[in-house]
Design a protein around this motif. Structure first.
Motif, PDB file in Angstrom:
ATOM      1  N   LYS A  19       0.833  -1.195   0.000  1.00  0.00           N
ATOM      2  CA  LYS A  19       0.000   0.000   0.000  1.00  0.00           C
ATOM      3  C   LYS A  19       0.872   1.250   0.000  1.00  0.00           C
ATOM      4  CE  LYS A  19      -4.171   1.649   2.390  1.00  0.00           C
ATOM      5  NZ  LYS A  19      -5.013   1.492   3.600  1.00  0.00           N
ATOM      6  N   LEU A  20       0.633   2.128  -0.967  1.00  0.00           N
ATOM      7  CA  LEU A  20       1.463   3.316  -1.173  1.00  0.00           C
ATOM      8  C   LEU A  20       0.732   4.589  -0.753  1.00  0.00           C
ATOM      9  CD1 LEU A  20       3.848   4.922  -2.555  1.00  0.00           C
ATOM     10  CD2 LEU A  20       2.495   4.772  -4.677  1.00  0.00           C
ATOM     11  N   LEU A  21       1.445   5.440   0.004  1.00  0.00           N
ATOM     12  CA  LEU A  21       0.979   6.793   0.275  1.00  0.00           C
ATOM     13  C   LEU A  21       1.822   7.727  -0.581  1.00  0.00           C
ATOM     14  CD1 LEU A  21      -0.991   8.502   1.962  1.00  0.00           C
ATOM     15  CD2 LEU A  21       0.857   8.823   3.631  1.00  0.00           C
ATOM     16  N   LEU A  22       1.187   8.357  -1.573  1.00  0.00           N
ATOM     17  CA  LEU A  22       1.904   9.199  -2.526  1.00  0.00           C
ATOM     18  C   LEU A  22       1.771  10.660  -2.131  1.00  0.00           C
ATOM     19  CD1 LEU A  22       3.436   9.479  -5.278  1.00  0.00           C
ATOM     20  CD2 LEU A  22       1.174   9.830  -6.315  1.00  0.00           C
ATOM     21  N   THR A  45      -2.967   6.090  -2.174  1.00  0.00           N
ATOM     22  CA  THR A  45      -3.741   7.231  -1.701  1.00  0.00           C
ATOM     23  C   THR A  45      -2.878   8.476  -1.867  1.00  0.00           C
ATOM     24  OG1 THR A  45      -5.031   5.961  -0.093  1.00  0.00           O
ATOM     25  CG2 THR A  45      -4.751   8.309   0.364  1.00  0.00           C
ATOM     26  N   ILE A  46      -3.513   9.586  -2.224  1.00  0.00           N
ATOM     27  CA  ILE A  46      -2.809  10.854  -2.362  1.00  0.00           C
ATOM     28  C   ILE A  46      -2.746  11.549  -1.002  1.00  0.00           C
ATOM     29  CG2 ILE A  46      -2.907  13.186  -3.349  1.00  0.00           C
ATOM     30  CD1 ILE A  46      -2.082  11.131  -5.371  1.00  0.00           C
ATOM     31  N   TYR A  47      -1.561  12.061  -0.681  1.00  0.00           N
ATOM     32  CA  TYR A  47      -1.377  12.827   0.552  1.00  0.00           C
ATOM     33  C   TYR A  47      -0.902  14.225   0.176  1.00  0.00           C
ATOM     34  CZ  TYR A  47      -0.061  13.759   5.411  1.00  0.00           C
ATOM     35  OH  TYR A  47       0.023  14.276   6.691  1.00  0.00           O
ATOM     36  N   ILE A  75      -9.547   8.113  -6.613  1.00  0.00           N
ATOM     37  CA  ILE A  75      -8.383   7.878  -5.768  1.00  0.00           C
ATOM     38  C   ILE A  75      -8.578   8.625  -4.448  1.00  0.00           C
ATOM     39  CG2 ILE A  75      -5.893   8.152  -5.533  1.00  0.00           C
ATOM     40  CD1 ILE A  75      -6.805   6.116  -7.666  1.00  0.00           C
ATOM     41  N   PRO A  76      -8.423   7.958  -3.303  1.00  0.00           N
ATOM     42  CA  PRO A  76      -8.557   8.644  -2.007  1.00  0.00           C
ATOM     43  C   PRO A  76      -7.566   9.803  -1.900  1.00  0.00           C
ATOM     44  CG  PRO A  76      -8.504   6.264  -1.707  1.00  0.00           C
ATOM     45  CD  PRO A  76      -8.144   6.509  -3.137  1.00  0.00           C
ATOM     46  N   PHE A  77      -8.012  10.882  -1.280  1.00  0.00           N
ATOM     47  CA  PHE A  77      -7.212  12.103  -1.177  1.00  0.00           C
ATOM     48  C   PHE A  77      -7.201  12.579   0.266  1.00  0.00           C
ATOM     49  CE2 PHE A  77      -6.260  16.588  -1.375  1.00  0.00           C
ATOM     50  CZ  PHE A  77      -5.425  16.756  -2.463  1.00  0.00           C
TER      51      PHE A  77
END
Length: 220
Positions: A19-22, A45-47, A75-77
């Motif tokens: 799982k990536l947090l970008l 997910t976009i951070y 995409i979750p933000f």
């Protein structure tokens, strides 16, 4: 000869990450990165944590463009705090440092440390950033900051993938034109805006007009 249709190569997270947090700095830089991740069916997910962006109107516009593109692809933000006072506090004494210097290292460290903290608390095992796709950035500097931030948390990796390679930089521009993203003409911070305007005036150009320029407008 006809151009062959572009086919993306499948990419994978490092060390069998799940799982990536970008960390995303803006829509133009993250557009190609996001489409590559979606194509490879990577869970991400976009951070959005960028308290360096100045003024607030510019920050809000860059964030809203990023949200628009994320929502288009479901995409979750994550919209993090705009703790701009803390950023200026950390930047004290570095106001006249050049771009890509120690002020930028501080800025990347601040943003990536917050990204890594959120990732560790919310089940992400990999972090990365769209910052590295920009040709105006020092990729080694960005990766060093990212790796340092991830190393503070057990079983976390910073993904140093080179988003510029194999035409990534060109596709970044194509996507920006296709989506008519807002075109930011300076890195983001108050000192970048100051120095960019100083250079423009010294070279017979007008100062940056915030909030007015969009990719693709010059082609209309």
């Amino acid at each position: 000869m006809e151009n062959k249709p572009f086919v993306r190569e499948k990419i994978n997270l490092p060390n069998e990450g799940k799982k990536l947090l970008l960390h995303s700095c803006c829509a133009p830089c993250s557009g190609e990165v996001m489409e590559a991740l979606i194509s490879s069916e990577i869970d991400f997910t976009i951070y959005f944590y960028n308290p360096n962006i100045h003024p607030r109107s510019e920050y809000d516009l860059r964030k809203e463009e990023n949200i628009r593109f994320a929502e288009k692809h479901n995409i979750p933000f994550i919209d993090a705090d705009y703790d701009v006072d803390h950023w200026f506090e950390l930047a004290k004494g570095m106001e006249n440092e050049p771009e890509k210097g120690i002020r930028c290292t501080m800025c990347f460290d601040m943003r990536f440390e917050k990204t890594a903290e959120y990732a560790a608390a919310n089940g992400f095992d990999v972090i990365s950033s769209s910052l590295g796709i920009s040709r105006w950035k020092n990729m080694d500097q960005i990766n060093d900051c990212g790796v340092r931030a991830a190393s503070r948390h057990e079983n976390m990796d910073y993904w140093t993938f080179n988003w510029r390679k194999k035409g990534g930089g060109a596709r970044m521009l194509d996507i920006s034109k296709r989506e008519r993203f807002y075109m930011q003409e300076y890195c983001g911070c108050a000192y970048s805006l100051r120095d960019t305007n100083k250079w423009r005036m010294e070279n017979g150009r007008e100062k940056i007009k915030l909030g007015e320029k969009y990719y693709g407008d010059e082609e209309q």
